[in-house]
Design an enzyme around this catalytic site. Structure first.
Site, PDB file in Angstrom:
ATOM      1  N   HIS A  82      -0.484  -3.953 -16.809  1.00 51.04           N
ATOM      2  CA  HIS A  82      -0.826  -3.925 -15.388  1.00 51.04           C
ATOM      3  C   HIS A  82      -2.040  -4.813 -15.180  1.00 51.04           C
ATOM      4  O   HIS A  82      -2.943  -4.820 -16.000  1.00 51.04           O
ATOM      5  CB  HIS A  82      -1.147  -2.490 -14.959  1.00 51.04           C
ATOM      6  CG  HIS A  82      -1.082  -2.304 -13.475  1.00 51.04           C
ATOM      7  ND1 HIS A  82       0.081  -2.016 -12.812  1.00 51.04           N
ATOM      8  CD2 HIS A  82      -2.035  -2.382 -12.524  1.00 51.04           C
ATOM      9  CE1 HIS A  82      -0.149  -1.907 -11.521  1.00 51.04           C
ATOM     10  NE2 HIS A  82      -1.438  -2.134 -11.311  1.00 51.04           N
ATOM     11  N   ASP A 161      -0.421   7.289  -4.600  1.00 45.18           N
ATOM     12  CA  ASP A 161      -0.960   5.940  -4.800  1.00 45.18           C
ATOM     13  C   ASP A 161      -0.272   4.948  -3.880  1.00 45.18           C
ATOM     14  O   ASP A 161      -0.917   4.062  -3.315  1.00 45.18           O
ATOM     15  CB  ASP A 161      -0.822   5.494  -6.263  1.00 45.18           C
ATOM     16  CG  ASP A 161      -1.316   4.065  -6.428  1.00 45.18           C
ATOM     17  OD1 ASP A 161      -2.487   3.819  -6.071  1.00 45.18           O
ATOM     18  OD2 ASP A 161      -0.536   3.196  -6.837  1.00 45.18           O
ATOM     19  N   ARG A 168      -5.659   1.179   1.671  1.00 49.86           N
ATOM     20  CA  ARG A 168      -6.870   0.497   1.186  1.00 49.86           C
ATOM     21  C   ARG A 168      -6.805  -0.992   1.482  1.00 49.86           C
ATOM     22  O   ARG A 168      -7.815  -1.632   1.773  1.00 49.86           O
ATOM     23  CB  ARG A 168      -7.032   0.720  -0.324  1.00 49.86           C
ATOM     24  CG  ARG A 168      -7.499   2.126  -0.661  1.00 49.86           C
ATOM     25  CD  ARG A 168      -7.378   2.389  -2.153  1.00 49.86           C
ATOM     26  NE  ARG A 168      -8.038   1.386  -2.955  1.00 49.86           N
ATOM     27  CZ  ARG A 168      -7.582   0.935  -4.128  1.00 49.86           C
ATOM     28  NH1 ARG A 168      -6.474   1.410  -4.644  1.00 49.86           N
ATOM     29  NH2 ARG A 168      -8.238   0.008  -4.790  1.00 49.86           N
ATOM     30  N   SER A 183      -5.800   4.344  -9.207  1.00 58.24           N
ATOM     31  CA  SER A 183      -4.554   3.753  -8.716  1.00 58.24           C
ATOM     32  C   SER A 183      -3.725   3.208  -9.881  1.00 58.24           C
ATOM     33  O   SER A 183      -2.538   3.516 -10.036  1.00 58.24           O
ATOM     34  CB  SER A 183      -4.906   2.634  -7.731  1.00 58.24           C
ATOM     35  OG  SER A 183      -3.827   1.781  -7.497  1.00 58.24           O
ATOM     36  N   LYS A 187      -0.242   5.367 -11.697  1.00 59.95           N
ATOM     37  CA  LYS A 187       1.100   4.765 -11.734  1.00 59.95           C
ATOM     38  C   LYS A 187       1.630   4.727 -13.156  1.00 59.95           C
ATOM     39  O   LYS A 187       2.790   4.964 -13.406  1.00 59.95           O
ATOM     40  CB  LYS A 187       1.039   3.320 -11.235  1.00 59.95           C
ATOM     41  CG  LYS A 187       1.038   3.175  -9.751  1.00 59.95           C
ATOM     42  CD  LYS A 187       1.334   1.733  -9.354  1.00 59.95           C
ATOM     43  CE  LYS A 187       0.132   0.830  -9.470  1.00 59.95           C
ATOM     44  NZ  LYS A 187      -0.793   0.902  -8.366  1.00 59.95           N
TER      45      LYS A 187
HETATM   46  N1  URA Z   1      -3.863  -2.694  -8.911  1.00 54.91           N
HETATM   47  C1  URA Z   1      -3.537  -1.424  -8.579  1.00 54.91           C
HETATM   48  O1  URA Z   1      -2.497  -0.917  -8.967  1.00 54.91           O
HETATM   49  N2  URA Z   1      -4.380  -0.738  -7.831  1.00 54.91           N
HETATM   50  C2  URA Z   1      -5.542  -1.239  -7.390  1.00 54.91           C
HETATM   51  O2  URA Z   1      -6.270  -0.535  -6.740  1.00 54.91           O
HETATM   52  C3  URA Z   1      -5.876  -2.565  -7.727  1.00 54.91           C
HETATM   53  C4  URA Z   1      -5.015  -3.281  -8.486  1.00 54.91           C
END
Ligand code: URA
Length: 435
Positions: A82, A161, A168, A183, A187
């Site tokens: 990620h 999220d 956001r 966040s 996930k």
């Molecule tokens: N990637 C994410 O999944 N969440 C964030 O807040 C920033 C980048």
């Protein structure tokens, strides 16, 4: 409990209890707590921060706001990656097929564009028909079948999220270590990852602008990973200038396709191979990140990674004719190349200014409900450290509106700084943070 009391407590720098955090996450997910309350709360968190205990409770509450997937009976070890978000960051489109082609299954829940940074789902949706809303059953079935999934948060997975992320994006509450860490990690936990490589961007076009902040975010995520029983490693990578050349959805898909065909910009290719190498090492397919990188290179060179990308698109209902002939992908009506007015060495290619220009062209959103224009964006032809002669192409704007095109030209021109002296190229990586 009342949402307003929780907002006030955080506004006044209080430490929220586990129960308060769980109530807030539950309330927001179910619709009991309104978006304006959630936005006020997110701003209070951004301004006043959270303790490690609060961040962990928030992460777990968000991860459990919907279903969680147990991949233990599906794959031997579920490895994921990620990115914390950057400009021109299309790494997932290349690194994940490479890793899956090396025999390590990857099931990924990606995000949409956030602020000035692009989102993998928006990019993949440039391909007509491509579905980003797989159900949990579909996620598991596809992972078993082809070893590769690239989808978004459905209503089932980490819905808190999903909702907070888009809120956001449009309320100035992205740049917060507790909110980014929870966040990302929620996930990953929800999607059943057992090992994660996090690409933590830092620099002018990242949410973390300096090495110290990026390290702090990395240490927070590694700590959450440890508490949740996940192997987590963070690669600190450069985001002062865009990664690769293309910025904008279809343009980035085209660059990813080129890279999967063994071409593509050198920095982007190297970045993808390094990320893939770490994933393969963490997943036990290689003894080290370096030997993982060699396996990754082989899968890229012999076409296995491309073949898997094709299978991915097909499995998720995308029309493969659009990736076989990328010329068919959405195209902007207006294309203008700007040339260098003088000779010199590039000392800055400001990634955030370029990301913002791309959003204003329509590649990202200013409001939650804004549609995305998949065709528009920018191609930046040079990197920091390049010597450029007057008249050489500097950047190309792809637009669907003449006014926006001219605005983008002005904005991107301001992103370049020049030097008469030689300037060293920027590093791709600044270090690794692990437990
Ligand atoms: N990637 C994410 O999944 N969440 C964030 O807040 C920033 C980048």
């Amino acid at each position: 409990m009342r949402a307003v009391d929780i907002i006030i407590k955080k506004r006044d720098r209080g430490e929220l209890s586990k129960e308060e955090i769980e109530y807030f996450v539950w309330g927001f997910t179910s619709g009991e707590i309104t978006e304006y309350q959630a936005a006020a709360w997110a701003m209070a968190v951004l301004l006043n921060g959270m303790t490690m205990r609060e961040i962990t409770d928030l992460t777990l509450a968000m991860a459990h706001s919907g279903e969680t997937i147990d991949l233990s009976g599906v794959v031997a070890l579920a490895v994921d990656k990620h990115s914390t978000g950057g400009v021109g960051d299309k790494t997932t489109l290349v690194a994940e097929p490479i890793v899956a082609a090396c025999g390590l299954p990857v099931g990924k829940m990606s995000g949409r564009g956030l602020g000035f940074s692009g989102g993998t789902l928006d990019k993949m949706e440039s391909i007509p028909g491509y579905r980003t809303n797989l159900s949990t059953q579909e996620f598991i079935a596809q992972l078993r079948k082809i070893g590769l999934v690239l989808t978004g948060q459905s209503a089932d997975l980490a819905p808190a999220d999903g909702k907070l992320y888009s809120l956001r994006d449009v309320t100035g509450t992205v740049q917060s270590i507790p909110l980014i860490a929870s966040s990302v990690m929620s996930k990953k936990i929800a999607a059943g990852a057992q090992a994660i490589v996090l690409d933590v961007k830092l620099g002018l076009g990242a949410f973390m602008t300096d090495l110290q902040q990026a390290r702090q975010l990395s240490e927070t995520m590694v700590m959450i990973g440890k508490l949740a029983g996940l192997q987590t490693i963070c690669l600190l990578s450069d985001m002062n200038q865009p990664l690769g050349c293309a910025v904008g959805n279809a343009l980035e898909v085209i660059e990813a396709i080129d890279t999967l065909h063994g071409k593509g910009p050198a920095d982007f290719r190297e970045h993808c191979l390094t990320v893939a190498g770490h994933m393969l090492a963490l997943g036990g397919k290689a003894d080290s990140a370096q030997s993982g990188k060699e396996l990754a290179l082989a899968a890229l060179q012999d076409g296995r990674a491309w073949e898997l990308f094709r299978q991915l698109v097909q499995a998720q209902n995308g029309d493969v004719s659009f990736i076989d002939q990328p010329d068919k992908l959405p195209k902007a009506n207006l294309v203008k190349t700007v040339r260098a007015a003088h000779s010199g060495c590039l000392s800055q290619v400001h990634a955030r200014l370029i990301g913002e220009a791309s959003v204003k062209l329509g590649a990202g959103r200013s409001r939650k409900s804004d549609p995305i224009d998949h065709a528009v964006g920018l191609v930046i032809h040079h990197k920091v450290g390049d010597f450029i002669s007057a008249g050489e192409p500097l950047f190309t704007v792809h637009a669907n509106d003449a006014v926006r095109l001219e605005e983008a030209v002005q904005a991107v021109q301001a992103a370049f700084q020049w030097s008469d002296e030689r300037v060293p190229a920027l590093p791709l990586f600044y270090g690794v943070v692990s437990a």
